[in-house]
Design an enzyme around this catalytic site. Structure first.
Site, short mmCIF file in Angstrom:
data_model
loop_
_atom_site.label_atom_id
_atom_site.label_comp_id
_atom_site.label_asym_id
_atom_site.label_seq_id
_atom_site.Cartn_x
_atom_site.Cartn_y
_atom_site.Cartn_z
N TRP A 176 53.12 41.54 36.50
CA TRP A 176 52.16 42.39 35.78
C TRP A 176 52.34 43.89 36.06
O TRP A 176 51.35 44.63 36.16
CB TRP A 176 50.71 42.07 36.16
CG TRP A 176 50.28 40.66 36.05
CD1 TRP A 176 50.16 39.95 34.91
CD2 TRP A 176 49.86 39.79 37.11
NE1 TRP A 176 49.68 38.70 35.20
CE2 TRP A 176 49.50 38.58 36.53
CE3 TRP A 176 49.76 39.94 38.50
CZ2 TRP A 176 49.04 37.51 37.28
CZ3 TRP A 176 49.30 38.87 39.25
CH2 TRP A 176 48.95 37.67 38.64
N THR A 178 52.65 47.55 35.26
CA THR A 178 52.52 48.50 34.15
C THR A 178 53.80 49.34 34.11
O THR A 178 54.20 49.91 35.13
CB THR A 178 51.27 49.40 34.37
OG1 THR A 178 50.12 48.54 34.42
CG2 THR A 178 51.12 50.42 33.27
N GLU A 398 43.21 46.63 39.58
CA GLU A 398 42.79 47.60 40.61
C GLU A 398 41.64 47.03 41.45
O GLU A 398 40.74 47.76 41.86
CB GLU A 398 42.36 48.92 39.96
CG GLU A 398 43.45 49.59 39.16
CD GLU A 398 44.31 50.52 40.00
OE1 GLU A 398 43.82 51.08 40.99
OE2 GLU A 398 45.49 50.67 39.66
C1 LIG Z 1 47.27 44.64 32.17
C2 LIG Z 1 47.55 44.53 33.65
C3 LIG Z 1 48.16 45.59 34.28
C4 LIG Z 1 48.44 45.52 35.65
N1 LIG Z 1 49.13 46.53 36.25
C5 LIG Z 1 49.54 46.37 37.53
C6 LIG Z 1 50.41 47.34 38.12
O1 LIG Z 1 50.80 48.33 37.50
N2 LIG Z 1 50.84 47.11 39.39
C7 LIG Z 1 50.44 46.03 40.11
O2 LIG Z 1 50.86 45.91 41.26
N3 LIG Z 1 49.61 45.09 39.58
C8 LIG Z 1 49.16 45.24 38.31
N4 LIG Z 1 48.34 44.27 37.75
C9 LIG Z 1 47.94 43.11 38.53
C10 LIG Z 1 46.45 43.14 38.92
O3 LIG Z 1 46.23 44.13 39.87
C11 LIG Z 1 46.04 41.72 39.38
O4 LIG Z 1 46.01 40.91 38.23
C12 LIG Z 1 44.70 41.73 40.08
O5 LIG Z 1 44.81 42.34 41.33
C13 LIG Z 1 44.12 40.33 40.28
O6 LIG Z 1 45.05 39.48 40.85
P1 LIG Z 1 45.34 38.05 40.20
O7 LIG Z 1 45.55 38.26 38.75
O8 LIG Z 1 46.40 37.37 40.97
O9 LIG Z 1 43.99 37.25 40.37
P2 LIG Z 1 43.59 36.31 41.60
O10 LIG Z 1 43.71 37.08 42.86
O11 LIG Z 1 44.29 35.02 41.49
O12 LIG Z 1 42.04 36.09 41.32
C14 LIG Z 1 41.58 35.10 40.38
C15 LIG Z 1 40.05 35.06 40.45
O13 LIG Z 1 39.65 34.69 41.79
C16 LIG Z 1 38.80 35.67 42.34
N5 LIG Z 1 39.02 35.78 43.79
C17 LIG Z 1 40.21 35.90 44.43
N6 LIG Z 1 39.99 36.03 45.75
C18 LIG Z 1 38.64 36.01 45.94
C19 LIG Z 1 37.79 36.13 47.07
N7 LIG Z 1 38.28 36.30 48.30
N8 LIG Z 1 36.46 36.08 46.88
C20 LIG Z 1 35.95 35.91 45.64
N9 LIG Z 1 36.70 35.81 44.53
C21 LIG Z 1 38.03 35.86 44.68
C22 LIG Z 1 39.16 36.94 41.60
O14 LIG Z 1 38.12 37.90 41.67
C23 LIG Z 1 39.43 36.44 40.20
O15 LIG Z 1 38.22 36.27 39.51
C24 LIG Z 1 48.04 44.36 36.39
C25 LIG Z 1 47.41 43.30 35.74
C26 LIG Z 1 47.19 43.37 34.38
C27 LIG Z 1 46.56 42.17 33.69
#
Ligand SMILES: Cc1cc2nc3c(=O)[nH]c(=O)nc-3n(C[C@H](O)[C@H](O)[C@H](O)COP(=O)(O)OP(=O)(O)OC[C@H]3O[C@@H](n4cnc5c(N)ncnc54)[C@H](O)[C@@H]3O)c2cc1C
Length: 418
Positions: A176, A178, A398
């Site tokens: 993911w 950007t 973020e």
């Molecule tokens: C359009 C887009 C642009 C992005 N750009 C960048 C970028 O430029 N650079 C980069 O490094 N990343 C980027 N990302 C990644 C983004 O930062 C992650 O998607 C985000 O941090 C969430 O991680 P995940 O998707 O693995 O969700 P997960 O961590 O798998 O979380 C899934 C769900 O579980 C919940 N959850 C997880 N842990 C806990 C906890 N301890 N307590 C309660 N709830 C919890 C979360 O809140 C969420 O609802 C981007 C993502 C998107 C979609």
């Protein structure tokens, strides 16, 4: 709260002064960015959302007027009240969030270089993140991985030092990112010692054209579709020793401290995250305000049962609540931006509060806007459905809303809430 918006943040002689009135520089920048958002970004929004491609010509226009480039970020940052950065972001994202992110995505990489690099590294790499108006370039910040999103300590991408050649060899897969794969400069977070979790992480610049750094799958998204998001593969990617941000001596010192069981600087890192969150919140605010303004005008025009729909309390109160929530979120964003810029401690995770509130308000207000537009709101003939799709990412990236609540609850309680 804001002691004095127009000055250094210190109360002037003659007693404390409190004002939320913007100074002339702030008003000028707001108007300048708004003009670009209205005249260039908005008219292009639908096209680039449908194309799902980076709007290079729009970024070039932004570079031509000096809105895309290090000078602009420097100018926004120079405001010692901290407000210009969120104000500029709100205006740009009011124009369109997908294009806004195509323009602002580079700043993630720049912030990492600025925050962790030496003066030489800043001088070398930051200009290369932007290019110039004739040949615009992008930067990408790659932290997330398929199995390391919220849990950054789970990062697997590794960096191993090759003493013989003074090079770092980086292997792994980023998710993911950007601008991932289309950026000139990638900043990659990798682990140099997995046993240390996030305290064993370091940031590396991957220079343009480095062998072994390739774009993986481009992600098709729900919203923010003018902003490119893709996986990045790092296969035996060799970068010079000088690409380690902050330098090896500093890294070795830090790792030695951690291995001895001494406190690391993770608290400082947390403070840095807190400081960058209001900017992200301001982007969400821009989307929310755009949807609010559009639906307010629509409600005055649209007639049903012989009167404008805004004459019904159900519609008018929804708009009143939208305005209220947006203004409340802006106050949280401005407070956190001021705190970050003036070096206040985020005792209660005020940065997280601002991003959490603004992100949730954006999702909620854009959904309300669709409701106010009725069937039209649900179609691509009207912009509020795009705004709703764009807003949703602000409760995810973020730091998700849940993670922000975790940070806030830990900060206010001192308890390691899980
Ligand atoms: C359009 C887009 C642009 C992005 N750009 C960048 C970028 O430029 N650079 C980069 O490094 N990343 C980027 N990302 C990644 C983004 O930062 C992650 O998607 C985000 O941090 C969430 O991680 P995940 O998707 O693995 O969700 P997960 O961590 O798998 O979380 C899934 C769900 O579980 C919940 N959850 C997880 N842990 C806990 C906890 N301890 N307590 C309660 N709830 C919890 C979360 O809140 C969420 O609802 C981007 C993502 C998107 C979609």
């Amino acid at each position: 709260m804001l002691a004095e918006v127009t000055g250094s943040g210190e109360a002037p002689e003659g007693g404390p002064k409190f004002t939320l009135e913007l100074n002339q520089d702030q008003k000028d920048i707001k108007e300048w960015v708004h003009g670009f958002a209205e005249g260039v970004v908005r008219p292009a929004a639908e096209e680039w959302d449908e194309r799902e491609e980076t709007p290079w010509p729009v970024i070039q226009e932004a570079a031509k007027i000096g809105l895309y480039g290090f000078e602009a970020l420097g100018q926004f940052w120079a405001d010692d009240t901290g407000l210009t950065l969120p104000i500029a972001n709100e205006e740009l994202f009011w124009g369109d969030a997908g294009i806004g992110m195509a323009i602002m995505g580079t700043s993630l990489a720049v912030a990492a270089i600025f925050g962790q690099g030496t003066p030489e590294q800043m001088g070398e790499w930051i200009p290369q993140c932007f290019g110039d108006a004739d040949d615009v370039k992008l930067g990408a910040f790659c932290a997330s991985e398929p199995d390391a999103g919220s849990d950054v300590s789970a990062i697997r991408t590794s960096a191993k030092y090759d003493e013989a050649t003074d090079e770092w060899v980086i292997n792994g897969q980023k998710a993911w990112a950007t601008n991932g794969g289309i950026a000139n400069v990638h900043v990659v977070i990798a682990t140099v010692d997995r046993e240390l979790g996030s305290r064993g992480h370091a940031a590396f610049v991957i220079p343009p054209g480095t062998k072994g750094c390739e774009q993986g799958a481009k992600v098709k998204k729900h919203g923010l579709r003018a902003s490119h998001t893709a996986d990045v593969h790092l296969d035996d990617c060799r970068v010079p020793g000088s690409c380690l941000l902050g330098g090896k001596e500093k890294l070795d010192e830090r790792l030695a401290r951690v291995r001895e069981g001494k406190k690391s600087k993770s608290q400082a890192a947390m403070q840095t995250f807190e400081a960058s969150r209001p900017t992200v919140g301001a982007q969400a605010l821009g989307i929310a305000r755009a949807a609010y303004e559009y639906s307010l005008e629509y409600a005055k025009e649209r007639r049903q049962f012989g009167k404008a729909i805004i004459e019904n309390q159900a519609i008018a109160f929804a708009l009143a609540d939208m305005k209220l929530e947006i203004d409340a979120a802006r106050l949280l964003v401005w407070r956190a931006a001021w705190m970050g810029r003036s070096g206040q401690r985020f005792e209660n995770a005020e940065g997280s509060m601002s991003k959490l509130k603004a992100g949730e308000v954006a999702v909620w207000a854009t959904e309300r806007a669709i409701q106010i537009l009725g069937g039209n709101g649900y179609t691509r003939e009207y912009p509020v459905e795009r705004m709703h799709r764009d807003a949703k990412i602000y409760t995810i990236f973020e730091g998700t809303s849940e993670i922000q609540r975790l940070v806030i609850s830990r900060a206010i309680s001192g308890v390691h809430v899980k």
